[in-house]
Design a protein around this motif. Structure first.
Motif, PDB file in Angstrom:
ATOM      1  N   ASP A  23       0.824  -1.214   0.000  1.00  0.00           N
ATOM      2  CA  ASP A  23       0.000   0.000   0.000  1.00  0.00           C
ATOM      3  C   ASP A  23       0.856   1.261   0.000  1.00  0.00           C
ATOM      4  O   ASP A  23       0.407   2.327  -0.442  1.00  0.00           O
ATOM      5  CB  ASP A  23      -0.923   0.010   1.220  1.00  0.00           C
ATOM      6  CG  ASP A  23      -1.993  -1.079   1.144  1.00  0.00           C
ATOM      7  OD1 ASP A  23      -2.285  -1.528   0.014  1.00  0.00           O
ATOM      8  OD2 ASP A  23      -2.505  -1.491   2.204  1.00  0.00           O
ATOM      9  N   GLY A  24       2.076   1.146   0.481  1.00  0.00           N
ATOM     10  CA  GLY A  24       2.955   2.312   0.535  1.00  0.00           C
ATOM     11  C   GLY A  24       3.639   2.636  -0.779  1.00  0.00           C
ATOM     12  O   GLY A  24       4.322   3.667  -0.886  1.00  0.00           O
ATOM     13  N   LEU A  25       3.473   1.779  -1.780  1.00  0.00           N
ATOM     14  CA  LEU A  25       4.092   2.034  -3.078  1.00  0.00           C
ATOM     15  C   LEU A  25       3.334   3.140  -3.811  1.00  0.00           C
ATOM     16  O   LEU A  25       2.113   3.077  -3.965  1.00  0.00           O
ATOM     17  CB  LEU A  25       4.098   0.759  -3.928  1.00  0.00           C
ATOM     18  CG  LEU A  25       4.981  -0.391  -3.429  1.00  0.00           C
ATOM     19  CD1 LEU A  25       4.759  -1.627  -4.289  1.00  0.00           C
ATOM     20  CD2 LEU A  25       6.452   0.007  -3.447  1.00  0.00           C
ATOM     21  N   ARG A  26       4.056   4.107  -4.276  1.00  0.00           N
ATOM     22  CA  ARG A  26       3.436   5.228  -4.991  1.00  0.00           C
ATOM     23  C   ARG A  26       2.889   4.744  -6.341  1.00  0.00           C
ATOM     24  O   ARG A  26       3.603   4.114  -7.117  1.00  0.00           O
ATOM     25  CB  ARG A  26       4.470   6.323  -5.212  1.00  0.00           C
ATOM     26  CG  ARG A  26       3.897   7.591  -5.807  1.00  0.00           C
ATOM     27  CD  ARG A  26       4.965   8.665  -5.863  1.00  0.00           C
ATOM     28  NE  ARG A  26       4.441   9.897  -6.442  1.00  0.00           N
ATOM     29  CZ  ARG A  26       5.166  10.999  -6.612  1.00  0.00           C
ATOM     30  NH1 ARG A  26       6.440  11.005  -6.241  1.00  0.00           N
ATOM     31  NH2 ARG A  26       4.620  12.075  -7.146  1.00  0.00           N
ATOM     32  N   GLY A  27       1.612   5.022  -6.574  1.00  0.00           N
ATOM     33  CA  GLY A  27       0.989   4.624  -7.832  1.00  0.00           C
ATOM     34  C   GLY A  27       0.267   3.295  -7.765  1.00  0.00           C
ATOM     35  O   GLY A  27      -0.291   2.839  -8.769  1.00  0.00           O
ATOM     36  N   MET A  28       0.251   2.660  -6.588  1.00  0.00           N
ATOM     37  CA  MET A  28      -0.414   1.363  -6.453  1.00  0.00           C
ATOM     38  C   MET A  28      -1.913   1.574  -6.216  1.00  0.00           C
ATOM     39  O   MET A  28      -2.329   2.063  -5.165  1.00  0.00           O
ATOM     40  CB  MET A  28       0.195   0.565  -5.295  1.00  0.00           C
ATOM     41  CG  MET A  28      -0.462  -0.795  -5.073  1.00  0.00           C
ATOM     42  SD  MET A  28      -0.359  -1.886  -6.506  1.00  0.00           S
ATOM     43  CE  MET A  28       1.401  -2.229  -6.522  1.00  0.00           C
ATOM     44  N   SER A  29      -2.724   1.212  -7.202  1.00  0.00           N
ATOM     45  CA  SER A  29      -4.176   1.339  -7.088  1.00  0.00           C
ATOM     46  C   SER A  29      -4.783  -0.010  -6.717  1.00  0.00           C
ATOM     47  O   SER A  29      -4.111  -1.041  -6.742  1.00  0.00           O
ATOM     48  CB  SER A  29      -4.764   1.814  -8.417  1.00  0.00           C
ATOM     49  OG  SER A  29      -4.567   0.821  -9.422  1.00  0.00           O
ATOM     50  N   LYS A  30      -6.076  -0.009  -6.389  1.00  0.00           N
ATOM     51  CA  LYS A  30      -6.754  -1.255  -6.030  1.00  0.00           C
ATOM     52  C   LYS A  30      -6.768  -2.237  -7.200  1.00  0.00           C
ATOM     53  O   LYS A  30      -6.614  -3.443  -7.017  1.00  0.00           O
ATOM     54  CB  LYS A  30      -8.182  -0.955  -5.571  1.00  0.00           C
ATOM     55  CG  LYS A  30      -8.264  -0.274  -4.214  1.00  0.00           C
ATOM     56  CD  LYS A  30      -9.713  -0.097  -3.783  1.00  0.00           C
ATOM     57  CE  LYS A  30      -9.798   0.551  -2.395  1.00  0.00           C
ATOM     58  NZ  LYS A  30     -11.215   0.730  -1.970  1.00  0.00           N
TER      59      LYS A  30
END
Length: 512
Positions: A414-421
């Motif tokens: 979840d902390g990765l930038r750009g990670m969407s559902k």
């Protein structure tokens, strides 16, 4: 060279040592001892007389006996020929020395005395190499026990070290104590607590066990564990640039200096490198490198002073003496590593006979990363072996396999930038066996790359995922696969047969 620091006493003077060798040789000749017996007894005399000069010489009787057996062996390793040649030369020189003493030939006596002391020094270095290699092996296994089984387990390890020589019996006892007994206890608790999953997957009835339940028998620590001098010296040859270069130089000298041994071809470059790293713990490696570099520089220089023939011969003799000692230390280390490795892997084979080939490439490497790999390999594959034995009578109807998936924390994803559902759903699945963790859906690096490309992920997110992939630990499932089609072919009552098979695995009928 100066003698190594004494351990547990004072080394006798050279006159006393030579007198002891002469006395032993006379006694052996009076008994008309066989050559093999004579060589062994003389090696024992050299070891007994010089043990105070050997660094890290073990105090326990069992470990002293290990040094003796490794030094005095005759078969099982190419390096023994090196020792046989040296002790044979010592015996011959002693006979000539005694004659020179009787005839009062002082010049010949002095010449032979120097040669005898050189031969003695090389044999001492053989023993020193054995002792250093043994110390490295036992120190690393002690650290392994402390790191993964806790401080209280050191008493059990110490009891094994005190009781056994470093032979197959020791390794059998070690694996039984720290692997087999814990796997069997965990397996029993899994069955008692019904901590398994029973499901039908395509044409198979699957009994799924979690390797996490086996690992629950470990007691790992994250605390820093201090290293011994031998461990630090060995690690330096793997990590420090100057020591890595020294180890490579020693490896090259071992390859060149031992090439005349009849079975030299059996020594692999990797084995010679391991022996070289251990030899680098000894001060003779530094002295050799210093002299070697100086000689190379002198050979290239045109400005140095002209040396007399006598000076050159003296320097050459000293260089050869240092080189011979280096070879002795390397040979001793190679023997200890090679023979101990044979004992170790024979013991492992009795616990994981069907899977032993999987770790043979690690043979003759007792470094900590390798030992950690072997520990987890044994825990997993001894579990598999137990499950295989349960259903061995059923033949091809039953297979036992393990499956792996990379496990990461949900918070890290979840902390990765750009990670969407949507992206998260494509890349990860929930780990139902552990809260707040996810499993990578791609099975290998190529699949991960293809999935990231398909999703058109930004470079920063791709780098973040690649880093998570590298750091991820594996969730391991061990599965018993019952082939329903084969079962149906061999029985008229499939349900009863399946119940019989499940009973063999301790799985209750209510789990069907």
């Amino acid at each position: 060279m100066t003698d190594a620091p004494s351990k547990g006493g004072t080394r006798p003077g050279k006159e006393e040592r030579l007198a002891a060798y002469q006395k032993k040789l006379r006694a052996l000749k009076e008994r008309s001892s066989l050559r093999e017996v004579m060589e062994r007894e003389m090696l024992l005399e050299v070891l007994k007389t010089n043990s105070p000069a050997i660094n890290e010489y073990p105090m326990l009787d069992a470990q002293q006996n290990s040094v003796v057996e490794l030094l005095c062996g005759r078969t099982g390793h190419p390096g023994y020929e090196f020792i046989h040649e040296r002790v044979g030369g010592l015996i011959n020189e002693l006979a000539h020395y005694e004659k020179a003493v009787k005839t009062k030939d002082d010049a010949r006596r002095a010449e032979l005395e120097a040669s005898l002391l050189n031969s003695e020094a090389v044999l001492i270095k053989c023993a020193q190499g054995i002792v250093y290699a043994m110390a490295l092996i036992t120190d690393n296994f002690e650290e392994l026990v402390l790191r993964y089984f806790g401080k209280q387990a050191l008493d059990q390890y110490g009891a094994l070290i005190e009781k056994h020589q470093l032979d197959q019996a020791f390794w059998n006892a070690f694996v039984e104590e720290f692997v087999a007994s814990r796997v069997e206890e965990a397996h029993r608790e899994i069955l008692e607590g019904e901590k398994y999953e029973l499901s039908r997957e395509r044409a198979f009835l699957v009994i799924r066990f979690l390797f996490d339940d086996i690992l629950s028998k470990l007691n790992p620590t994250d605390q820093e564990i201090s290293k011994t001098r031998i461990q630090n010296g060995y690690i330096a040859t793997r990590e420090q640039p100057e020591m890595k270069e020294r180890a490579k130089l020693v490896q090259a000298m071992l390859a060149r200096g031992l090439s005349d041994l009849p079975q030299f071809g059996a020594l692999t470059p990797g084995e010679l490198l391991q022996a070289a790293r251990v030899a680098c713990v000894d001060s003779v490696s530094e002295e050799f490198e210093t002299q070697y570099r100086a000689r190379m520089a002198e050979a290239k220089s045109t400005d140095g002073p002209v040396k007399s023939r006598e000076e050159k011969l003296k320097e050459q003799a000293w260089f050869k003496f240092v080189l011979d000692q280096l070879l002795g230390a390397g040979v001793g280390a190679a023997i200890a590593i090679g023979v101990t490795s044979e004992h170790f892997y024979k013991a492992l084979e009795s616990f994981v006979p069907d899977q032993i080939k999987g770790i043979l490439p690690l043979k003759k490497d007792f470094s900590m990363p390798v030992l950690e790999n072997i520990l987890f390999f044994l825990l997993e594959n001894h579990t598999i072996q137990i499950l295989k034995e349960c259903g061995r009578e059923e033949g091809s109807k039953i297979q036992v396999r393990s499956g792996r998936a990379r496990r990461v924390s949900a918070q890290a994803v979840d902390g990765l930038r750009g990670m969407s559902k949507i992206r998260k759903k494509q890349l990860f699945g929930n780990d139902v066996t552990r809260a707040n963790t996810l499993l990578f859906k791609p099975k290998n690096a190529q699949q991960l790359t293809e999935t990231m490309s398909m999703l058109s992920l930004e470079p920063e997110l791709q780098r973040g995922l690649a880093e998570l992939w590298k750091k991820a630990v594996f969730r391991v499932d061990i599965m018993v696969l019952v082939n329903l089609e084969l079962v149906a072919r061999t029985t008229t009552n499939t349900t009863a047969k399946l119940a019989e098979i499940l009973n063999k695995y301790g799985v209750t009928k209510t789990a069907l």
